[in-house]
Design a protein around this motif. Structure first.
Motif, PDB file in Angstrom:
ATOM      1  N   PHE A  86       0.854  -1.185   0.000  1.00 56.59           N
ATOM      2  CA  PHE A  86       0.000   0.000   0.000  1.00 56.59           C
ATOM      3  C   PHE A  86       0.890   1.236   0.000  1.00 56.59           C
ATOM      4  O   PHE A  86       2.116   1.140   0.177  1.00 56.59           O
ATOM      5  N   THR A  87       0.291   2.380  -0.235  1.00 61.23           N
ATOM      6  CA  THR A  87       1.050   3.626  -0.225  1.00 61.23           C
ATOM      7  C   THR A  87       0.385   4.624   0.713  1.00 61.23           C
ATOM      8  O   THR A  87      -0.780   4.487   1.076  1.00 61.23           O
ATOM      9  N   ILE A  88       1.148   5.618   1.119  1.00 54.63           N
ATOM     10  CA  ILE A  88       0.620   6.679   1.967  1.00 54.63           C
ATOM     11  C   ILE A  88       0.844   8.020   1.278  1.00 54.63           C
ATOM     12  O   ILE A  88       1.672   8.149   0.373  1.00 54.63           O
ATOM     13  N   GLY A  89       0.077   9.012   1.698  1.00 49.26           N
ATOM     14  CA  GLY A  89       0.212  10.356   1.146  1.00 49.26           C
ATOM     15  C   GLY A  89       0.042  11.384   2.248  1.00 49.26           C
ATOM     16  O   GLY A  89      -0.055  11.057   3.435  1.00 49.26           O
ATOM     17  N   ILE A  90      -0.005  12.644   1.851  1.00 48.91           N
ATOM     18  CA  ILE A  90      -0.166  13.749   2.793  1.00 48.91           C
ATOM     19  C   ILE A  90      -1.521  14.402   2.558  1.00 48.91           C
ATOM     20  O   ILE A  90      -1.862  14.734   1.417  1.00 48.91           O
ATOM     21  N   ASP A  91      -2.272  14.563   3.622  1.00 46.53           N
ATOM     22  CA  ASP A  91      -3.536  15.284   3.544  1.00 46.53           C
ATOM     23  C   ASP A  91      -3.221  16.765   3.736  1.00 46.53           C
ATOM     24  O   ASP A  91      -3.072  17.235   4.859  1.00 46.53           O
ATOM     25  N   GLU A  92      -3.097  17.477   2.634  1.00 47.51           N
ATOM     26  CA  GLU A  92      -2.671  18.872   2.699  1.00 47.51           C
ATOM     27  C   GLU A  92      -3.732  19.775   3.323  1.00 47.51           C
ATOM     28  O   GLU A  92      -3.418  20.864   3.802  1.00 47.51           O
ATOM     29  N   SER A  93      -4.985  19.320   3.359  1.00 48.07           N
ATOM     30  CA  SER A  93      -6.032  20.131   3.983  1.00 48.07           C
ATOM     31  C   SER A  93      -5.866  20.200   5.498  1.00 48.07           C
ATOM     32  O   SER A  93      -6.385  21.119   6.145  1.00 48.07           O
ATOM     33  N   TYR A 135       2.387  21.058  11.417  1.00 46.91           N
ATOM     34  CA  TYR A 135       1.734  19.758  11.483  1.00 46.91           C
ATOM     35  C   TYR A 135       1.690  19.104  10.114  1.00 46.91           C
ATOM     36  O   TYR A 135       1.428  19.765   9.111  1.00 46.91           O
ATOM     37  N   VAL A 136       1.950  17.788  10.096  1.00 41.77           N
ATOM     38  CA  VAL A 136       1.789  17.014   8.874  1.00 41.77           C
ATOM     39  C   VAL A 136       0.777  15.907   9.161  1.00 41.77           C
ATOM     40  O   VAL A 136       0.830  15.245  10.204  1.00 41.77           O
ATOM     41  N   ALA A 137      -0.179  15.735   8.253  1.00 36.88           N
ATOM     42  CA  ALA A 137      -1.207  14.702   8.385  1.00 36.88           C
ATOM     43  C   ALA A 137      -0.983  13.652   7.302  1.00 36.88           C
ATOM     44  O   ALA A 137      -1.076  13.954   6.108  1.00 36.88           O
ATOM     45  N   LEU A 138      -0.686  12.438   7.721  1.00 39.52           N
ATOM     46  CA  LEU A 138      -0.489  11.335   6.786  1.00 39.52           C
ATOM     47  C   LEU A 138      -1.801  10.603   6.568  1.00 39.52           C
ATOM     48  O   LEU A 138      -2.635  10.504   7.474  1.00 39.52           O
ATOM     49  N   LYS A 139      -1.981  10.066   5.383  1.00 44.23           N
ATOM     50  CA  LYS A 139      -3.188   9.307   5.068  1.00 44.23           C
ATOM     51  C   LYS A 139      -2.818   8.032   4.321  1.00 44.23           C
ATOM     52  O   LYS A 139      -1.752   7.926   3.710  1.00 44.23           O
ATOM     53  N   ILE A 140      -3.707   7.048   4.394  1.00 42.72           N
ATOM     54  CA  ILE A 140      -3.576   5.827   3.614  1.00 42.72           C
ATOM     55  C   ILE A 140      -4.224   6.066   2.256  1.00 42.72           C
ATOM     56  O   ILE A 140      -5.352   6.556   2.171  1.00 42.72           O
ATOM     57  N   ASN A 141      -3.519   5.744   1.191  1.00 38.34           N
ATOM     58  CA  ASN A 141      -4.088   5.888  -0.149  1.00 38.34           C
ATOM     59  C   ASN A 141      -4.944   4.657  -0.470  1.00 38.34           C
ATOM     60  O   ASN A 141      -4.438   3.537  -0.510  1.00 38.34           O
ATOM     61  N   ALA A 142      -6.231   4.880  -0.661  1.00 32.32           N
ATOM     62  CA  ALA A 142      -7.139   3.781  -0.982  1.00 32.32           C
ATOM     63  C   ALA A 142      -6.961   3.364  -2.437  1.00 32.32           C
ATOM     64  O   ALA A 142      -6.708   4.178  -3.319  1.00 32.32           O
ATOM     65  N   GLY A 143      -7.096   2.063  -2.693  1.00 31.98           N
ATOM     66  CA  GLY A 143      -6.990   1.565  -4.055  1.00 31.98           C
ATOM     67  C   GLY A 143      -6.697   0.086  -4.063  1.00 31.98           C
ATOM     68  O   GLY A 143      -6.013  -0.431  -3.166  1.00 31.98           O
ATOM     69  N   GLY A 144      -7.223  -0.616  -5.052  1.00 30.05           N
ATOM     70  CA  GLY A 144      -6.976  -2.044  -5.162  1.00 30.05           C
ATOM     71  C   GLY A 144      -7.570  -2.797  -3.992  1.00 30.05           C
ATOM     72  O   GLY A 144      -8.765  -2.696  -3.711  1.00 30.05           O
ATOM     73  N   GLU A 145      -6.735  -3.523  -3.263  1.00 36.52           N
ATOM     74  CA  GLU A 145      -7.191  -4.329  -2.134  1.00 36.52           C
ATOM     75  C   GLU A 145      -7.184  -3.553  -0.819  1.00 36.52           C
ATOM     76  O   GLU A 145      -7.461  -4.124   0.228  1.00 36.52           O
ATOM     77  N   VAL A 146      -6.895  -2.264  -0.882  1.00 34.43           N
ATOM     78  CA  VAL A 146      -6.716  -1.471   0.343  1.00 34.43           C
ATOM     79  C   VAL A 146      -7.713  -0.325   0.391  1.00 34.43           C
ATOM     80  O   VAL A 146      -7.955   0.357  -0.603  1.00 34.43           O
TER      81      VAL A 146
END
Length: 256
Positions: A86-93, A135-146
Motif C-alpha cells: 500500500f502507499t501513503i500520502g499527505i492530507d494537505e487540507s 503539522y503534517v497529516a499522513l493518510k492511507i491511499n485507498a486503491g486495489g485491495e486497500v
C-alpha cells in the motif's frame, strides 16, 4: 511567530480534523471482507506524534537534519494470505508542514499474518521551525485491495518543531483534575534544562518518541535522570549543585 499565532494554527488543525471526521463518518463501512482496511494506530483526536529536531544529529554529507519517524499501522477486513502493498500520502487540507519537506516511502508493506506493523517517514528540518510548530497529516491511499478504515484512525498527525516545547504529557492533570503526577511524583517542575537531560535519557533508551503514557517506563526513565543528576553533582562543589536556566536547583522527586 507569536505564541498566540502558534496556538491559533494548532486550533485550526484540530478544527479541521473534527470537520474531517464528521464528514467521513457518514456511510463508512469497515466490516466487509472485500478489501483490507488499514488504519494508523493512534486516535486522530487524541494522539499526536511530536518531533523536535534539536535532538536529531546532522548526518554526514547532509545539509539539513532529517528525522526518521516510525508510524504504527493496523489492519482489519479481508484476511490476506500474502504481504500487502500500500502507499501513503499527505492530507494537505490538515497539514501546515510543507509536503516538499516530507520523504515518503514509495511503497509500504504490511507483512502477512500481522495485525500491527510499522512504516517509516522522513521529515526535513527548516529554519522557520526554530520559532513555530507545524503539522503534517499522513493518510492511507485507498486503491486495489486497500481502503481506509475508521475515520478517527485514518490520519496520523505529526507535530514538527526545532525548539523545546513542554510536552503535553508532562502537564496532563491526572491528579484530582488539577495537578500533574509528572510534576508531583516523577520529574518535578518543568524546565528546558531538565527536559534536555531527560531527552538524553530517552536517546540512551532508543525511545525519543516517548509519549508519557507508560508509567512503568516513566518511572524507569525518571530514576535514570535522577541518577544522572546525582552523578553530575558528585563531580561538582556541594555548594554549587546543577541548576536550570532560571537558577533553580534541578531536583527529581521520583523515589527509588
Amino acid at each position: 511567530m507569536r505564541t498566540k499565532d502558534i496556538l491559533f494554527a494548532g486550533v485550526m488543525v484540530c478544527m479541521g480534523m473534527s470537520f474531517f471526521i464528521s464528514c467521513q463518518e457518514e456511510g463508512l463501512v469497515v466490516n466487509g471482507n472485500d478489501v483490507s482496511y488499514i488504519n494508523f494506530n493512534k486516535d486522530i483526536t487524541k494522539d499526536t506524534t511530536r518531533i523536535c529536531f534539536e535532538f536529531y544529529p546532522m548526518e554526514e554529507g547532509m545539509d539539513v537534519k532529517i528525522a526518521e519517524v516510525p508510524i504504527e499501522v493496523a489492519i482489519s477486513g479481508k484476511v490476506q494470505d500474502k504481504d500487502l502493498e500500500f502507499t501513503i500520502g499527505i492530507d494537505e487540507s490538515l497539514s501546515t508542514y510543507p509536503a516538499s519537506q516530507c520523504i515518503l516511502p514509495e511503497k509500504c508493506i504490511f507483512k502477512n499474518g500481522q495485525l500491527l506493523d510499522t512504516i517509516y517517514v522522513k521529515l526535513k528540518n527548516s529554519d522557520d521551525l526554530k520559532t513555530v510548530t507545524k503539522y503534517v497529516a499522513l493518510k492511507i491511499n485507498a486503491g486495489g485491495e486497500v481502503s481506509e478504515g475508521l475515520a478517527t484512525y485514518s490520519r496520523a498527525i505529526i507535530a514538527v518543531t526545532d525548539r523545546l516545547v513542554k510536552p503535553e504529557w508532562w502537564d496532563y492533570k491526572d491528579l484530582y483534575g488539577e495537578y500533574s503526577s509528572v510534576d508531583w511524583y516523577y520529574l518535578g517542575d518543568y524546565s528546558d534544562t531538565k527536559y534536555r537531560l531527560f531527552l538524553k535519557v530517552l536517546q540512551e533508551n532508543d525511545d525519543v518518541l516517548f509519549d508519557g503514557k507508560d508509567k512503568v517506563k516513566l518511572r524507569k526513565y525518571s530514576l535514570q535522570l535522577k541518577y544522572m543528576v546525582e552523578e553530575i553533582n558528585a563531580g561538582r562543589d556541594p555548594d554549587d549543585p546543577l541548576r536550570d536556566e532560571t537558577g533553580a536547583i534541578i531536583e527529581i522527586p521520583v523515589v527509588g
